[in-house]
Design a protein around this motif. Structure first.
Motif, mmCIF file in Angstrom:
data_model
loop_
_atom_site.group_PDB
_atom_site.id
_atom_site.type_symbol
_atom_site.label_atom_id
_atom_site.label_comp_id
_atom_site.label_asym_id
_atom_site.label_seq_id
_atom_site.Cartn_x
_atom_site.Cartn_y
_atom_site.Cartn_z
ATOM 1 N N THR A 44 1.015 -1.220 0.008
ATOM 2 C CA THR A 44 0.081 -0.160 -0.029
ATOM 3 C C THR A 44 0.893 1.379 -0.008
ATOM 4 O OG1 THR A 44 0.035 0.134 2.529
ATOM 5 C CG2 THR A 44 -1.797 -1.257 1.316
ATOM 6 N N TYR A 45 0.161 2.214 -0.471
ATOM 7 C CA TYR A 45 1.277 3.586 -0.584
ATOM 8 C C TYR A 45 0.301 4.896 -0.524
ATOM 9 C CZ TYR A 45 0.062 3.452 -5.578
ATOM 10 O OH TYR A 45 -0.743 3.553 -6.688
ATOM 11 N N GLU A 46 1.010 5.790 -0.256
ATOM 12 C CA GLU A 46 0.327 7.127 -0.148
ATOM 13 C C GLU A 46 1.281 8.177 -0.906
ATOM 14 O OE1 GLU A 46 -0.125 8.670 4.108
ATOM 15 O OE2 GLU A 46 0.162 6.483 4.619
ATOM 16 N N GLY A 47 0.573 9.045 -1.431
ATOM 17 C CA GLY A 47 1.082 10.333 -2.287
ATOM 18 C C GLY A 47 0.976 9.699 -3.804
ATOM 19 N N GLY A 48 2.112 10.221 -4.554
ATOM 20 C CA GLY A 48 2.108 10.112 -5.941
ATOM 21 C C GLY A 48 3.088 10.948 -6.498
ATOM 22 N N LEU A 49 3.549 10.448 -7.844
ATOM 23 C CA LEU A 49 4.402 11.334 -8.446
ATOM 24 C C LEU A 49 4.027 12.307 -9.418
ATOM 25 C CD1 LEU A 49 7.135 8.377 -9.198
ATOM 26 C CD2 LEU A 49 6.948 9.614 -7.101
ATOM 27 N N GLY A 50 2.553 12.439 -9.511
ATOM 28 C CA GLY A 50 1.952 13.512 -10.097
ATOM 29 C C GLY A 50 1.540 13.153 -11.713
ATOM 30 N N GLY A 51 1.888 11.717 -11.916
ATOM 31 C CA GLY A 51 1.685 11.348 -13.305
ATOM 32 C C GLY A 51 0.529 10.127 -13.340
ATOM 33 N N GLN A 52 0.438 9.230 -14.166
ATOM 34 C CA GLN A 52 -0.692 8.435 -14.222
ATOM 35 C C GLN A 52 -0.443 7.127 -13.261
ATOM 36 O OE1 GLN A 52 -0.844 6.854 -18.194
ATOM 37 N NE2 GLN A 52 -1.343 8.996 -18.911
ATOM 38 N N GLU A 53 -1.609 6.429 -13.006
ATOM 39 C CA GLU A 53 -1.636 5.572 -11.928
ATOM 40 C C GLU A 53 -0.477 4.185 -12.207
ATOM 41 O OE1 GLU A 53 -4.453 2.249 -9.966
ATOM 42 O OE2 GLU A 53 -5.166 3.823 -11.099
ATOM 43 N N ASP A 54 -0.213 4.101 -13.576
ATOM 44 C CA ASP A 54 0.822 3.156 -13.664
ATOM 45 C C ASP A 54 1.997 3.201 -13.502
ATOM 46 O OD1 ASP A 54 -0.997 1.524 -15.051
ATOM 47 O OD2 ASP A 54 -0.454 2.012 -17.268
ATOM 48 N N LEU A 55 2.541 4.591 -13.481
ATOM 49 C CA LEU A 55 3.894 5.079 -13.079
ATOM 50 C C LEU A 55 4.113 5.066 -11.549
ATOM 51 C CD1 LEU A 55 6.444 6.779 -13.369
ATOM 52 C CD2 LEU A 55 5.640 8.565 -13.442
ATOM 53 N N ASP A 56 2.821 5.120 -10.792
ATOM 54 C CA ASP A 56 2.806 5.275 -9.359
ATOM 55 C C ASP A 56 2.990 3.825 -8.914
ATOM 56 O OD1 ASP A 56 2.637 7.816 -8.853
ATOM 57 O OD2 ASP A 56 0.463 7.972 -8.522
ATOM 58 N N ARG A 57 2.507 2.545 -9.672
ATOM 59 C CA ARG A 57 2.684 1.274 -9.289
ATOM 60 C C ARG A 57 4.160 0.849 -9.623
ATOM 61 N NH1 ARG A 57 -2.974 0.640 -11.596
ATOM 62 N NH2 ARG A 57 -2.079 -0.074 -13.429
ATOM 63 N N THR A 58 4.708 1.325 -10.850
ATOM 64 C CA THR A 58 5.644 0.789 -10.916
ATOM 65 C C THR A 58 6.976 1.479 -10.028
ATOM 66 O OG1 THR A 58 5.351 0.982 -13.549
ATOM 67 C CG2 THR A 58 7.797 0.998 -12.810
#
Length: 389
Positions: free
Chosen positions: A149-163
């Motif tokens: 599980t994770y919080e936040g994000g890199l500001g892009g698409q969900e695929d990038l966050d999952r990678t």
């Protein structure tokens, strides 16, 4: 930045705005490794360090600048004979530093706060931040838990966050802090040559040091182990010696036969096992078990005669040559130690040398590098390079 989590968590609670500078990568000789951090609040208060003093002044100024502009930046501090008066590392190394403003409305403030709180509570988690990539997402953050599980994000698409989550969790599982490249990943999910570079800081429970044998040397070793950040356990089968009064600084005191306790406790690749009993009825079954288990260091105390006898008994018990090669015996570096405190120092000096790849020889007259390459310390190529005298 997790190395100054307590101070920054307090600043968060007080509502302060601040900028944090974090070492991203190290090449060559440098005093601090990836993850080392310095922070400056809006009043100019400073906590932490990124270089042991060499470039602190320049980093301080960059933090104040980041607070004014609200923009993250990655800077490089290196060495150049051509610019003798530039700011930088006198030791000749190169460090990359990520400077991130954490204002009241900073995009990453919430996830950074969660990361700092987790670190203060001792919860395992890893913080990933964009250290190289488009300016609009530099410093964006993702906090990853062991369960994925994770919080936040890199500001892009969900695929990038999952990678990013998958790569960050792999670093967390080994307790590593350093950089990881997401090759070909654009912040908007598109292909981008060079991709992104993440700085991953893992917060894991402290490594274990288990000291077998409740003797006076063990009391000194417990203090040294705590000083180095270990979770220290003392184990001895004799209840009259294994007491809280004798080992007030130990995290755990176990009254049990050493080999039986070891077989039922958890060790991993960071665990240090120090056998100080130098009594065959304890040592042999204990080391038989220890030499088949994951551990970073296994050492046993005793004279050379004791070592030879112990070695013979272990071979007779079926311990293989490969297993025996893991044993550091007699334990410690040759410092001429006499007192328990001096002996403890010689033991932890060997532990550090094994962990860091040191030789244990004096630096005076030595040709070996003082600061060796660190895992995950490979430098990238940020746009700005600061040189040094």
């Amino acid at each position: 930045m997790l190395d100054i989590a307590e101070e920054l968590n307090r600043w968060m609670d007080e509502g302060r705005s601040f900028a944090v500078a974090t070492v991203v990568a190290v090449t060559g000789s440098a005093p601090r490794g990836p993850g080392a951090a310095l922070a400056v609040d809006s009043a100019g208060t400073v906590v932490g360090s990124v270089s042991g003093g060499c470039v602190e002044g320049a980093v301080y100024d960059l933090c104040l600048q980041a607070l004014r502009t609200g923009e993250s930046v990655t800077e490089r501090f290196g060495y150049s004979d051509e610019d003798a008066f530039a700011v930088g590392l006198t030791c000749g190394g190169v460090i990359d530093v990520l400077i991130t403003p954490v204002g009241a409305r900073a995009p990453a403030r919430a996830v950074l706060r969660a990361a700092l709180s987790a670190a203060v509570r001792g919860e395992p988690a890893a913080l990933a931040r964009v250290a190289r990539g488009p300016a609009e997402i530099l410093g964006r953050a993702l906090l990853v838990r062991p369960d994925g599980t994770y919080e936040g994000g890199l500001g892009g698409q969900e695929d990038l966050d999952r990678t990013a989550e998958a790569n960050t969790r792999a670093m967390l599982e080994t307790g590593r802090t350093g950089t990881v490249g997401l090759e070909g990943c654009g912040w908007d999910g598109s292909y981008r040559p060079g991709g992104l570079t993440l700085l991953v800081e893992s917060n894991v429970p402290p490594p274990r040091m288990i000291v077998f044998g409740a003797i006076d040397f063990a009391a000194a070793l417990v203090r040294a182990g705590k000083f180095l950040g270990y979770h220290v356990t003392v184990c001895d089968a004799r209840p009259v010696f294994a007491t809280r009064a004798r080992f007030p600084e130990a995290d755990d005191i176990v009254v049990d036969w050493p080999h039986r306790y070891l077989r039922h406790t958890e060790t991993d690749g960071r665990t240090v096992l120090c056998v100080l009993t130098h009594d065959a009825k304890f040592d042999v079954p204990l080391l038989q078990a220890a030499l088949t288990m994951p551990a970073a260091f296994i050492g046993a105390m005793g004279s050379r005669r004791t070592h030879e006898e112990r070695d013979r008994r272990l071979r007779e018990a079926g311990v293989t040559e490969r297993q025996l090669a893991r044993l550091r015996s007699p334990i410690g570096l040759d410092l001429g130690a006499r007192t328990p405190e001096e002996t403890a120092l010689s033991i932890v000096a060997e532990i550090i040398a094994v962990r860091r790849g040191g030789t244990g020889v004096p630096l005076t007259g030595s040709e070996t590098p003082i600061h060796r390459e660190r895992i995950g310390s490979g430098a990238e190529n940020p746009a700005n390079l600061h040189t040094v005298h």
